[in-house]
Design a protein around this motif. Structure first.
Motif, PDB file in Angstrom:
ATOM      1  N   UNK A 115      -4.935  -7.837 -11.666  1.00 18.46           N
ATOM      2  CA  UNK A 115      -5.903  -7.004 -12.390  1.00 18.46           C
ATOM      3  C   UNK A 115      -7.256  -7.704 -12.497  1.00 18.46           C
ATOM      4  N   UNK A 116      -7.219  -9.017 -12.749  1.00 18.12           N
ATOM      5  CA  UNK A 116      -8.473  -9.770 -12.870  1.00 18.12           C
ATOM      6  C   UNK A 116      -9.273  -9.666 -11.578  1.00 18.12           C
ATOM      7  N   UNK A 117      -8.597  -9.844 -10.427  1.00 12.74           N
ATOM      8  CA  UNK A 117      -9.295  -9.778  -9.142  1.00 12.74           C
ATOM      9  C   UNK A 117      -9.713  -8.360  -8.780  1.00 12.74           C
ATOM     10  N   UNK A 118      -8.976  -7.370  -9.311  1.00 11.13           N
ATOM     11  CA  UNK A 118      -9.330  -5.974  -9.033  1.00 11.13           C
ATOM     12  C   UNK A 118     -10.560  -5.574  -9.853  1.00 11.13           C
ATOM     13  N   UNK A 119     -10.534  -5.901 -11.149  1.00 13.65           N
ATOM     14  CA  UNK A 119     -11.591  -5.440 -12.050  1.00 13.65           C
ATOM     15  C   UNK A 119     -12.896  -6.198 -11.841  1.00 13.65           C
ATOM     16  N   UNK A 120     -12.805  -7.415 -11.263  1.00 17.55           N
ATOM     17  CA  UNK A 120     -14.017  -8.185 -10.992  1.00 17.55           C
ATOM     18  C   UNK A 120     -14.905  -7.408 -10.006  1.00 17.55           C
ATOM     19  N   UNK A 121     -14.291  -6.461  -9.274  1.00 20.50           N
ATOM     20  CA  UNK A 121     -15.061  -5.666  -8.303  1.00 20.50           C
ATOM     21  C   UNK A 121     -16.045  -4.722  -8.996  1.00 20.50           C
ATOM     22  N   UNK A 122     -15.906  -4.514 -10.296  1.00 19.48           N
ATOM     23  CA  UNK A 122     -16.858  -3.667 -11.028  1.00 19.48           C
ATOM     24  C   UNK A 122     -18.270  -4.242 -10.938  1.00 19.48           C
ATOM     25  N   UNK A 123     -18.371  -5.574 -10.780  1.00 19.43           N
ATOM     26  CA  UNK A 123     -19.707  -6.176 -10.663  1.00 19.43           C
ATOM     27  C   UNK A 123     -20.405  -5.682  -9.398  1.00 19.43           C
ATOM     28  N   UNK A 124     -19.644  -5.086  -8.476  1.00 16.90           N
ATOM     29  CA  UNK A 124     -20.244  -4.520  -7.272  1.00 16.90           C
ATOM     30  C   UNK A 124     -21.253  -3.421  -7.584  1.00 16.90           C
ATOM     31  N   UNK A 125     -21.072  -2.749  -8.723  1.00 16.73           N
ATOM     32  CA  UNK A 125     -22.040  -1.720  -9.129  1.00 16.73           C
ATOM     33  C   UNK A 125     -22.974  -2.282 -10.200  1.00 16.73           C
ATOM     34  N   UNK A 126     -22.881  -3.590 -10.432  1.00 18.81           N
ATOM     35  CA  UNK A 126     -23.713  -4.250 -11.441  1.00 18.81           C
ATOM     36  C   UNK A 126     -24.597  -5.309 -10.820  1.00 18.81           C
ATOM     37  N   UNK A 127     -24.305  -6.579 -11.124  1.00 22.07           N
ATOM     38  CA  UNK A 127     -25.160  -7.669 -10.637  1.00 22.07           C
ATOM     39  C   UNK A 127     -25.281  -7.697  -9.119  1.00 22.07           C
ATOM     40  N   UNK A 128     -24.219  -7.311  -8.406  1.00 25.50           N
ATOM     41  CA  UNK A 128     -24.253  -7.476  -6.951  1.00 25.50           C
ATOM     42  C   UNK A 128     -25.267  -6.589  -6.239  1.00 25.50           C
ATOM     43  N   UNK A 129     -25.689  -5.489  -6.869  1.00 25.25           N
ATOM     44  CA  UNK A 129     -26.687  -4.671  -6.162  1.00 25.25           C
ATOM     45  C   UNK A 129     -27.958  -4.513  -6.993  1.00 25.25           C
ATOM     46  N   UNK A 130     -28.075  -5.298  -8.051  1.00 22.91           N
ATOM     47  CA  UNK A 130     -29.249  -5.225  -8.907  1.00 22.91           C
ATOM     48  C   UNK A 130     -30.523  -5.713  -8.184  1.00 22.91           C
ATOM     49  N   UNK A 131     -30.347  -6.527  -7.136  1.00 24.04           N
ATOM     50  CA  UNK A 131     -31.499  -6.991  -6.341  1.00 24.04           C
ATOM     51  C   UNK A 131     -32.294  -5.793  -5.819  1.00 24.04           C
TER      52      UNK A 131
END
Length: 475
Positions: A380-396
């Motif tokens: 679950x930890x590795x699955x939910x960490x993917x939420x950052x894909x719509x957060x910090x990871x594309x904030x650039x």
């Protein structure tokens, strides 16, 4: 005006698929050695993923592997075996990252100058060709193999930043999360696929064929990439006129790609950029710690055997890939309905992707022996960490679309540094005492994530920064 259908038939959806397959292959190429090395060596091997640092190898585990492969006499006749120590293997697997960290920012800068298409295509082609050279390099000696892995890292380092430069020209702001995360999911699906398929190839054909097959497929795909990929909607021959007009007008405010000079001083002073960088460092610390150490944790602390371990170690990849796509769809839904602003959406998804995994990690040491629950929590930890894909990871893309590739290169470099330090720190902590060592490793990771998130929520932004506007660049 209503946006033209972003259905499966739109050109930008096709582009997301092209990039998904390219990232799928790039990741399959980079993890192939970490699986094949089990078959290449008849000595103990470090568990885990490419770039894992050697931990004290679990002797029973290595014995299983050895018996598993010695049964296949046909395979023994044709594929050479090497007698490398666990330390040597650790160096071989981590050498990739030293090259990978060096070309991130360079890849972003070059794709801003020359376009993302040639940079990504050449990076993937070189990676495929270098993969074909692994068996002869191993035959020549360990030094050659380490050098080859560094070169592979250098070639792969440009792929991700180039992808961002392409999206800066193709993804309308309200569809960014969705399109980019569909492409990004290729990373984890590619890794999962490689984990499954490389093991089967090693057993049936011998380990050299892992590199021959993956490398050949990569070269063939590069041909498709150069044929079907177009740098921007204006140059695309088959794009529907309405779709072209929609994409171009939705991106009109962000200006064209950057020239030779970059506003480096303004970037270094930008708090929103520092917020992304620090949050990326902290999340990547947890991500790499879980990926490289989870197999060791399963075998050392929970005493799982190899076959169970392989399946359990690969489960999170599927979850992570699906999580990316879902997070992207949900984020764009919230933005399109104007439920939340850009900054709020990015912070919300970063908070979910950083806090929940941290909470799961803190819980793990207290569950003790219930291995099923521990595996569920780590997955679950590795699955939910993917939420950052719509957060910090594309904030650039929100704060500086003109420089997105270069900025991604900068934040990725910090992330890779975390990826190099984290497994080493885990190794040092476990070295003192197994139980308390793992507990401290999990706590450290959770504390870092909490700090990164607080910093990001305080200073993150969702609007284009002054230094990233086209008129500001002509200083």
């Amino acid at each position: 005006a209503l946006p033209p259908s972003a259905g499966l038939c739109s050109t930008r959806a096709g582009l997301a698929l092209l990039l998904h397959i390219s990232l799928f292959l790039a990741y399959a190429l980079r993890v192939s050695l970490s699986i094949a090395i089990v078959a290449m060596t008849n000595s103990s091997h470090p568990h885990g993923w490419s770039g894992s640092t050697p931990h004290s190898s679990h002797p029973g585990f290595a014995q299983d592997v050895r018996d598993f492969y010695l049964t296949d006499v046909f395979y023994l006749l044709q594929a050479p075996m090497y007698n490398w120590s666990a330390e040597t293997q650790g160096i071989v697997l981590s050498s990739f990252f030293y090259g990978y960290g060096l070309t991130q920012a360079l890849g972003g800068y070059c794709s801003g100058l020359f376009g993302g298409k040639p940079v990504l295509g050449i990076g993937l082609l070189l990676s495929s060709l270098l993969t074909l050279l692994v068996p002869p390099a191993a035959e020549l000696g360990i030094g050659f193999l380490i050098g080859l892995q560094v070169l592979l890292g250098l070639a792969e380092g440009v792929i991700f930043p180039a992808q961002y430069t392409i999206w800066a020209k193709w993804a309308p702001p309200l569809e960014r999360s969705k399109l980019m995360n569909i492409a990004d999911a290729g990373c984890t699906f590619g890794t999962f696929f490689a984990l499954l398929v490389a093991g089967i190839i090693c057993q049936s054909l011998g380990w050299p064929f892992v590199f021959y097959i993956f490398g050949d497929v990569g070269c063939a795909w590069c041909l498709c990439w150069f044929l079907f990929m177009y740098e921007d909607p204006a140059h695309h021959p088959w794009i529907n006129a309405r779709e072209r007009e929609y994409i171009v007008s939705s991106l009109a405010h962000q200006g064209s790609s950057h020239g030779l000079s970059l506003p480096l001083v303004a970037m270094a002073k930008s708090l929103p950029l520092w917020a992304i960088t620090i949050a990326c460092f902290c999340t990547d610390w947890m991500f790499y710690m879980l990926l490289t150490s989870m197999p060791t944790f399963l075998s050392d602390v929970l005493h799982f055997d190899l076959r169970e371990n392989g399946l359990l170690s690969s489960l999170p990849y599927v979850g992570n890939g699906l999580g990316h796509i879902l997070a992207g769809l949900l984020a764009d839904f919230l933005l399109a309905r104007q439920v939340l602003g850009t900054a709020a959406v990015r912070k919300l998804f970063s908070a979910l992707g950083m806090l929940l995994p941290a909470a799961f990690l803190v819980a793990v040491p207290y569950i003790g022996c219930s291995s099923t629950v521990v595996v569920v929590l780590l997955t679950l930890a590795l699955t939910i960490i993917s939420m950052t894909g719509a957060g910090i990871n594309i904030n650039h893309m929100d704060i500086a679309p003109r420089y997105a590739g270069f900025l991604l290169g900068i934040t990725s470099t910090f992330g890779i540094v975390a990826g190099i330090i984290a497994p080493t720190a885990v190794g040092l902590l476990i070295g003192q005492d197994l139980q308390s060592g793992w507990r401290n490793a999990f706590f450290l990771s959770a504390a870092l994530n909490l700090f990164g998130l607080i910093f990001y929520v305080a200073f993150g932004s969702g609007t284009i920064q002054d230094w990233a506007r086209e008129d500001a660049a002509v200083q």
